[in-house]
Design an enzyme around this catalytic site. Structure first.
Site, short mmCIF file in Angstrom:
data_model
loop_
_atom_site.label_atom_id
_atom_site.label_comp_id
_atom_site.label_asym_id
_atom_site.label_seq_id
_atom_site.Cartn_x
_atom_site.Cartn_y
_atom_site.Cartn_z
N LYS A 77 43.10 47.77 41.60
CA LYS A 77 43.03 47.49 40.17
C LYS A 77 42.33 48.65 39.46
O LYS A 77 41.31 49.16 39.94
CB LYS A 77 42.30 46.19 39.95
CG LYS A 77 42.24 45.70 38.51
CD LYS A 77 41.55 44.34 38.44
CE LYS A 77 41.48 43.80 37.03
NZ LYS A 77 40.85 42.44 37.00
N SER A 151 43.35 38.92 35.03
CA SER A 151 43.62 40.27 34.54
C SER A 151 44.15 41.20 35.63
O SER A 151 44.62 42.30 35.35
CB SER A 151 42.35 40.88 33.93
OG SER A 151 41.32 40.97 34.90
N SER A 175 40.45 36.02 37.36
CA SER A 175 41.41 37.13 37.44
C SER A 175 41.90 37.42 38.84
O SER A 175 42.91 38.11 39.02
CB SER A 175 40.78 38.40 36.85
OG SER A 175 40.50 38.23 35.49
#
Length: 613
Positions: A77, A151, A175
């Site tokens: 990420k 996210s 997330s």
């Protein structure tokens, strides 16, 4: 090399010589970004540098044992630093070019893993939908009209589509779980402080964790064992306690007494099916009052906690460079002052204590990972409300210092996944992982978007909660933070007279396997109950053993009970691992009977019983 490979598939391909490290260059060049999952894909130069580093480590040419993640590609990420890659946190202009790996990235690279790219995310990890990015909304891996969840959207989709066997996300409000549920994969949200957050751009530093996505629980747990550990340079890193369970033992799962699915009947029916599955596995299901959980969940975005996000972002960028929705969220901090912040913390502590007291009576709480799933257009039309719906069953977890594991449940009639999440007390990560292993084995549904089903590496026959002993994930690295792997060969085997000494201490069966082919087994003279002695000998053979996971806090009690001439030492298993085991002093073999030919103690006892009858 193919898509949808697990870590074991990659390891097998390298070991058999059908795949070489250099093949990753062509593999990565062929990655498509049609679903907006990627922000930066590794260049040939970046890949070559990592490959050369592994080649230097691999001087003994032992990819499976010397380097546990030898050549395994993974995604990261883009709010986690990877040396030589830009860190954007979902901003149009990169924040900086990372000069140093985040702590967990350095650990994974040292284990042989290769970063093949940085993945898309809701800007500054502020969202649960996967649409809040200047790089485009990340499309769901099953239907591109729907959200992927956020996210950690790009990381989840890269795993679900089979590009990488695992990826790193982050989790503050869900997330690392919501995208797992929306894409039919596993999301391991660790207890706060178990993985170092050094090198992570914070959202809410007090409550952020780095999380793991994988197709199966086994892979997620394997990666966790390599990432874990106290980091003195991380102010919020914590030392793992020894006094925690390694498996569920109460046989009781809580569920919310009232559930909101926002009119999604498919999600509602999916959760009912999950309840039935738990009952089939032998668990007692108890609805509990969910009011306190909802109160704590609401506080994350409707109280001064939002000020943490504002502080983190203001250190890095000007607000006018942010997406409007991000700017709108962090501007809420202007409504609060220091007194509000202290009040929020006192409230969090009180609510958390009530939650922990409620959950202490259960192995875990099961909730829908998300109550529903929306189209990208629906989220864009009402971004704040639709996003808040995604956190209905996730927002409270980190605030209450709990562990969680998001698991696949089913593919609904609309063709979209519906997942469930199991939430337990802090530091119960291993117990959750071992349950998740049982859950995925029992469901036997395809992983991610593939047609491949979950299969454990253990030769163990699947058991349910009510069966004894339970089947656990065989640890492929060193002992966990919570337990010690102990190989038993005789009277402590399941069904044998001293097995209770393991089960009474919370020990659970990990796997049934064999030693290396260098052992002899003797029936010791004059022992009561009858016991064998294991002796390493180059002219020996493989002997059947069981490997049990013993809670570290109770292992000393077992050692204290071992009578002479036996003791605790180390034994080599057939796959090359070394684990603790019962061994025998040389003098103990005097007068004993060599029973090596039987291949194991149970076979010998069965023959003796047959002779008597």
């Amino acid at each position: 090399m193919q898509k949808n490979w697990t870590i074991k598939d990659w390891q097998s391909a390298y070991a058999e010589g059908t795949t070489q490290l250099s093949d990753l260059l062509d593999y990565v060049v062929g990655i498509s970004n049609d679903n907006n999952a990627w922000i930066e894909i590794a260049t040939p130069e970046q890949l070559t540098a990592q490959i050369d580093s592994i080649a230097t480590q691999n001087s003994q040419d032992l990819p499976l044992y010397g380097i546990p993640l030898y050549g395994i590609p993974f995604a990261v990420k883009d709010n986690i630093d990877v040396a030589g890659f830009h860190t954007t946190a979902g901003c149009t202009d990169p924040l900086y070019l990372a000069g140093k790996d985040a702590h967990v990235i350095a650990k994974l690279k040292a284990a042989g893993a290769i970063v093949i790219g940085k993945t898309n995310l809701d800007q500054f990890a502020t969202g649960l939908v996967g649409t809040r990015s200047p790089y485009g909304a990340v499309a769901n891996s099953f239907n591109p009209d729907y959200i992927s969840g956020g996210s950690s959207s790009g990381s989840a989709v890269s795993v679900a589509n089979g590009i990488v066997p695992f990826a790193l996300g982050t989790d503050t409000a869900g997330s690392g779980r919501v995208p797992a549920g929306h894409n039919n994969i596993v999301g391991l949200k660790p207890t706060k402080g178990w993985f170092s957050s050094k090198g992570l751009i914070p959202a809410c530093r007090l409550h952020d964790v780095i999380s793991i996505f994988a197709l199966g629980v086994d892979d997620a747990w394997h990666v966790a064992q390599l990432m874990k550990g106290y980091d003195k340079e991380d102010d919020y890193s914590r030392i793992h306690p020894a006094t925690v369970p390694v498996a569920f033992s109460l046989g009781k799962i809580a569920i919310p007494d009232s559930l909101e699915f926002y009119g999604d009947t498919e999600s509602e029916q999916a959760f009912e099916i999950a309840i039935s599955q738990l009952q089939t596995m032998g668990y007692e299901i108890t609805p509990i009052d969910f009011t306190v959980f909802n109160e704590l969940a609401d506080a994350l975005y409707n109280d001064s906690w939002v000020s943490e996000r504002t502080f983190a972002i203001d250190q890095l960028v000007e607000r006018d460079t942010l997406l409007p929705v991000t700017r709108q969220i962090i501007s809420q901090a202007e409504n609060y002052n220091a007194v509000d912040a202290m009040s929020a913390e006192y409230s969090r502590a009180a609510l958390s204590r009530r939650i922990q007291q409620m959950l202490s009576e259960f192995d875990a709480l099961m909730v829908p990972t998300a109550p529903t799933i929306y189209t990208i257009d629906a989220v864009n039309a009402d971004p704040l409300t639709k996003n808040s719906h995604m956190g209905a069953y996730t927002n409270f977890v980190n605030l209450a210092d709990l562990s969680a594991l998001a698991l696949p449940n089913l593919i609904a009639r609309d063709g979209l996944p519906r997942g469930v999440t199991f939430i337990a007390m802090g530091w119960h990560d291993e117990a959750l992982a071992n349950f998740g292993h049982q859950w995925q084995t029992a469901l036997d549904i395809p992983m991610g978007t593939s047609h491949h089903h979950y299969h454990s590496d253990t030769s163990q026959t699947r058991t349910t909660q009510s069966d004894q002993p339970q089947s656990l994930i065989p640890l492929s690295t060193d002992d966990s933070d919570s337990s010690v792997a102990l190989a038993v060969v005789g009277a402590h085997l399941s069904g044998m007279p001293l097995n209770y000494q393991l089960t009474d201490r919370g020990g659970v069966l990990s796997e049934q396997t064999q030693t290396a082919a260098t052992y002899q087994l003797f029936a010791l003279a004059g022992s009561t109950p009858a016991k064998p002695g294991l002796k390493r000998h180059e002219e020996g053979r493989s002997i059947a053993v069981e490997v049990w996971q013993i809670p570290k806090a109770r292992f000393g009690e077992i050692v204290n009970e071992v009578p002479t001439p036996l003791g605790i030492g180390n034994v080599e298993l057939a796959d090359g691992r070394w684990v603790k085991s019962f061994i025998c002093e040389e003098y103990g073999f005097e007068g004993g009977t060599d029973v090596t030919a039987f291949g194991g103690w149970k076979a010998y006892i069965a023959k003796q019983t047959e002779s008597v009858t």
